[in-house]
Design an enzyme around this catalytic site. Structure first.
Site, PDB file in Angstrom:
ATOM      1  N   ARG A 281       0.887  -1.188   0.000  1.00  0.00           N
ATOM      2  CA  ARG A 281       0.000   0.000   0.000  1.00  0.00           C
ATOM      3  C   ARG A 281       0.907   1.214   0.000  1.00  0.00           C
ATOM      4  NH1 ARG A 281      -5.347   1.505   3.428  1.00  0.00           N
ATOM      5  NH2 ARG A 281      -6.130   0.152   1.782  1.00  0.00           N
TER       6      ARG A 281
ATOM      7  N   HIS B 213      -7.267   0.744  -6.482  1.00  0.00           N
ATOM      8  CA  HIS B 213      -7.512  -0.092  -5.297  1.00  0.00           C
ATOM      9  C   HIS B 213      -8.220  -1.366  -5.782  1.00  0.00           C
ATOM     10  CE1 HIS B 213      -7.797  -1.234  -1.264  1.00  0.00           C
ATOM     11  NE2 HIS B 213      -8.648  -0.360  -0.762  1.00  0.00           N
TER      12      HIS B 213
ATOM     13  N   GLN C 246     -10.127  -3.951  -3.338  1.00  0.00           N
ATOM     14  CA  GLN C 246     -11.425  -3.494  -2.832  1.00  0.00           C
ATOM     15  C   GLN C 246     -12.506  -3.709  -3.880  1.00  0.00           C
ATOM     16  OE1 GLN C 246     -12.272  -1.915   0.328  1.00  0.00           O
ATOM     17  NE2 GLN C 246     -14.260  -2.538  -0.500  1.00  0.00           N
TER      18      GLN C 246
ATOM     19  N   ASP D   5     -16.946   7.390  -1.992  1.00  0.00           N
ATOM     20  CA  ASP D   5     -15.693   7.243  -1.245  1.00  0.00           C
ATOM     21  C   ASP D   5     -15.465   8.566  -0.517  1.00  0.00           C
ATOM     22  OD1 ASP D   5     -13.179   6.371  -0.396  1.00  0.00           O
ATOM     23  OD2 ASP D   5     -12.207   6.653  -2.343  1.00  0.00           O
TER      24      ASP D   5
ATOM     25  N   CYS E 280     -16.227   1.874   0.332  1.00  0.00           N
ATOM     26  CA  CYS E 280     -15.116   0.979   0.711  1.00  0.00           C
ATOM     27  C   CYS E 280     -14.754   1.101   2.184  1.00  0.00           C
ATOM     28  CB  CYS E 280     -13.906   1.259  -0.171  1.00  0.00           C
ATOM     29  SG  CYS E 280     -13.180   2.896   0.047  1.00  0.00           S
TER      30      CYS E 280
ATOM     31  N   ARG F  91     -13.575  -8.522   1.530  1.00  0.00           N
ATOM     32  CA  ARG F  91     -12.139  -8.321   1.307  1.00  0.00           C
ATOM     33  C   ARG F  91     -11.393  -9.592   1.683  1.00  0.00           C
ATOM     34  NH1 ARG F  91      -9.964  -3.208   1.429  1.00  0.00           N
ATOM     35  NH2 ARG F  91      -8.074  -4.298   0.769  1.00  0.00           N
TER      36      ARG F  91
HETATM   37  N1  NVA Z   1      -9.770   6.860  -1.593  1.00  0.00           N
HETATM   38  C1  NVA Z   1      -9.435   6.430  -0.253  1.00  0.00           C
HETATM   39  C2  NVA Z   1      -9.667   4.964  -0.086  1.00  0.00           C
HETATM   40  C3  NVA Z   1      -9.412   4.446   1.307  1.00  0.00           C
HETATM   41  C4  NVA Z   1      -9.568   2.966   1.421  1.00  0.00           C
HETATM   42  C5  NVA Z   1      -7.991   6.804   0.042  1.00  0.00           C
HETATM   43  O1  NVA Z   1      -7.150   6.646  -0.852  1.00  0.00           O
HETATM   44  O2  NVA Z   1      -7.714   7.260   1.150  1.00  0.00           O
HETATM   45  N1   CP Z   2     -11.228   0.000   2.340  1.00  0.00           N
HETATM   46  C1   CP Z   2      -9.972  -0.077   2.782  1.00  0.00           C
HETATM   47  O1   CP Z   2      -9.029  -0.351   2.023  1.00  0.00           O
HETATM   48  O2   CP Z   2      -9.846   0.113   4.110  1.00  0.00           O
HETATM   49  P1   CP Z   2      -8.502   0.334   4.929  1.00  0.00           P
HETATM   50  O3   CP Z   2      -7.933   1.651   4.531  1.00  0.00           O
HETATM   51  O4   CP Z   2      -8.932   0.285   6.365  1.00  0.00           O
HETATM   52  O5   CP Z   2      -7.540  -0.782   4.597  1.00  0.00           O
END
Ligand code: NVA
Ligand code: CP
Length: 306
Positions: free
Chosen positions: A106, A133, A136, A221, A261, A289
Site C-alpha cells: 500500500r 484499489h 477493494q 468514497d 469501501c 475483502r
Molecule cells: N480513496 C481512499 C480509499 C481508502 C480505502 C484513500 O485513498 O484514502
Molecule cells: N477500504 C480499505 O481499504 O480500508 P482500509 O484503509 O482500512 O484498509
C-alpha cells in the site's frame, strides 16, 4: 510445478475469465469458512505486507486471510524498515522476494508498485495506490454478485472523487461488462489514462440526481483521500453537493445497492440514513475483502483450483 509470476497491480492484470473465477472462488472460500471447513493450501508460505499509508481492513484481511490459508504474513512500514533510511526500493524488492513468497504493498504512486514488481521474483499485489484499489473493487463486485447475480449489463453510479476507487471501478466496468456513470465536481474527473483504458464503459456526469436515475448500484468514497489532507477545506466546499443522500437513493430506486469501501464519514460523502439504511451493503463489502483476497493469494501462488 513452477507458475509464471503473476502480479495484481490493477484489475487489468487478469482476464475477465480469471476475475470471474476469483469472485466465484471467493464465494466458495466464504462458504467453507462459514461451515468451519479448514482449507490450508498455503502452509509454509509467507507474505510481506508493506504499508506506507494507514489501514484497518486491508491489513486485517490479508493477515487473517494468510493465516486461515495456513501461511503467515509479516507487516512492515517505512518507519520500522530501512526504506525510511534510504534503502532503494529495488534492493528491498530483491531481498524481500528472496525470503518470502508474495508481497502486498500500500503506497502512493502506482510507479512504486511497478518498480517493485519489476525487481521481485514473487507476485506483487496492489493494496491501494493513489491510482488504484483493485482488491477493494474485486470484493465489491463479489458483493454485488452475491446480492443480485451477474453484474454484466448493469449500471453503476460512481459519485464523488475520480480517484483510486473510481479508477478501479472503471476497470471493473470494462472487465465485467457493466456501464459506470462517473459523477464528479469539476476538476475531479478520473485520470485521462484510465479514461482511455475504459473507453465505451463509462460516461461523465455533473448532476448527481440526474446521474442516479435507475442505476443498480451507487458507490462513493471519502472526499479527502490519504495524501490529499492539505486540500480538505477546499474539497469539502466542492464535494458537498455530491453527498449520497436519501434523495439520491430514491432517484436510483429501491433495487439499487449502496457501497462505500470505508472508512466513511457520515454527514460528509454519505448521509447516516443511507450508509446505515436497508440498501447499504458496506459490511458485506468489508467482510468480502477477506474472502476475495484469499482467492487471489491462492490463485497467484497455486493457480486456479477446481
Ligand atoms: N480513496 C481512499 C480509499 C481508502 C480505502 C484513500 O485513498 O484514502
Ligand atoms: N477500504 C480499505 O481499504 O480500508 P482500509 O484503509 O482500512 O484498509
Amino acid at each position: 510445478m513452477t507458475l509464471p509470476i503473476r502480479h495484481f497491480r490493477t484489475l487489468l492484470d487478469c482476464t475477465t475469465d480469471e476475475l470471474n473465477y476469483l469472485v466465484q472462488r471467493g464465494i466458495t472460500l466464504k462458504m467453507w469458512r462459514n461451515q468451519g471447513k479448514v482449507h490450508e493450501p498455503l502452509v509454509g508460505k509467507v507474505m510481506t505486507m508493506i504499508f506506507e499509508k494507514s489501514s484497518t481492513r486491508t491489513r486485517i484481511s490479508f493477515e487473517a486471510g494468510m493465516a486461515q490459508l495456513g501461511g503467515h504474513a509479516i507487516f512492515i512500514s517505512p518507519r520500522d524498515s530501512q526504506l525510511s533510511r534510504g534503502e532503494p526500493l529495488e534492493d528491498t524488492a530483491k531481498v524481500v522476494s528472496r525470503m518470502t513468497d508474495i508481497v502486498m504493498i500500500r503506497t502512493f504512486g502506482q510507479d512504486i508498485i511497478e518498480r517493485f514488481a519489476q525487481h521481485s521474483k514473487v507476485p506483487v499485489i496492489n493494496g491501494l495506490t493513489d491510482l488504484h484499489h483493485p482488491c477493494q473493487v474485486l470484493a465489491d463486485v463479489m458483493t454485488f454478485i452475491e446480492q443480485r447475480g451477474s453484474i454484466s449489463g448493469k449500471t453503476v453510479l460512481w459519485i464523488g472523487d475520480g480517484y483510486n476507487m473510481c479508477h478501479s471501478f472503471m476497470h471493473a466496468a470494462k472487465q465485467f461488462g457493466f456501464h459506470i456513470r462517473v459523477c464528479t465536481p469539476e476538476g475531479y474527473e478520473p485520470n485521462a489514462q484510465v479514461q482511455a483504458e475504459c473507453e465505451g464503459s463509462f460516461s461523465l456526469h455533473r448532476d448527481p440526481l440526474t446521474a442516479a436515475q435507475g442505476v443498480d448500484l451507487v458507490v462513493t468514497d471519502v472526499w479527502t483521500s490519504m495524501g490529499c489532507e492539505a486540500e480538505t477545506e477546499e474539497r469539502h466546499a466542492k464535494f458537498f453537493p455530491y453527498q449520497v443522500t436519501t434523495e439520491i437513493m430514491a432517484a436510483a430506486g429501491k433495487q439499487a445497492l449502496f457501497m462505500h469501501c470505508l472508512p466513511a464519514h457520515r454527514g460528509e460523502e454519505v448521509a447516516g440514513d443511507v450508509i446505515d439504511g436497508e440498501q447499504s451493503v458496506v459490511w458485506d463489502e468489508a467482510e468480502n475483502r477477506l474472502h476475495a483476497q484469499k482467492a487471489l493469494m491462492e490463485f497467484l501462488l497455486l493457480g486456479q483450483q477446481n
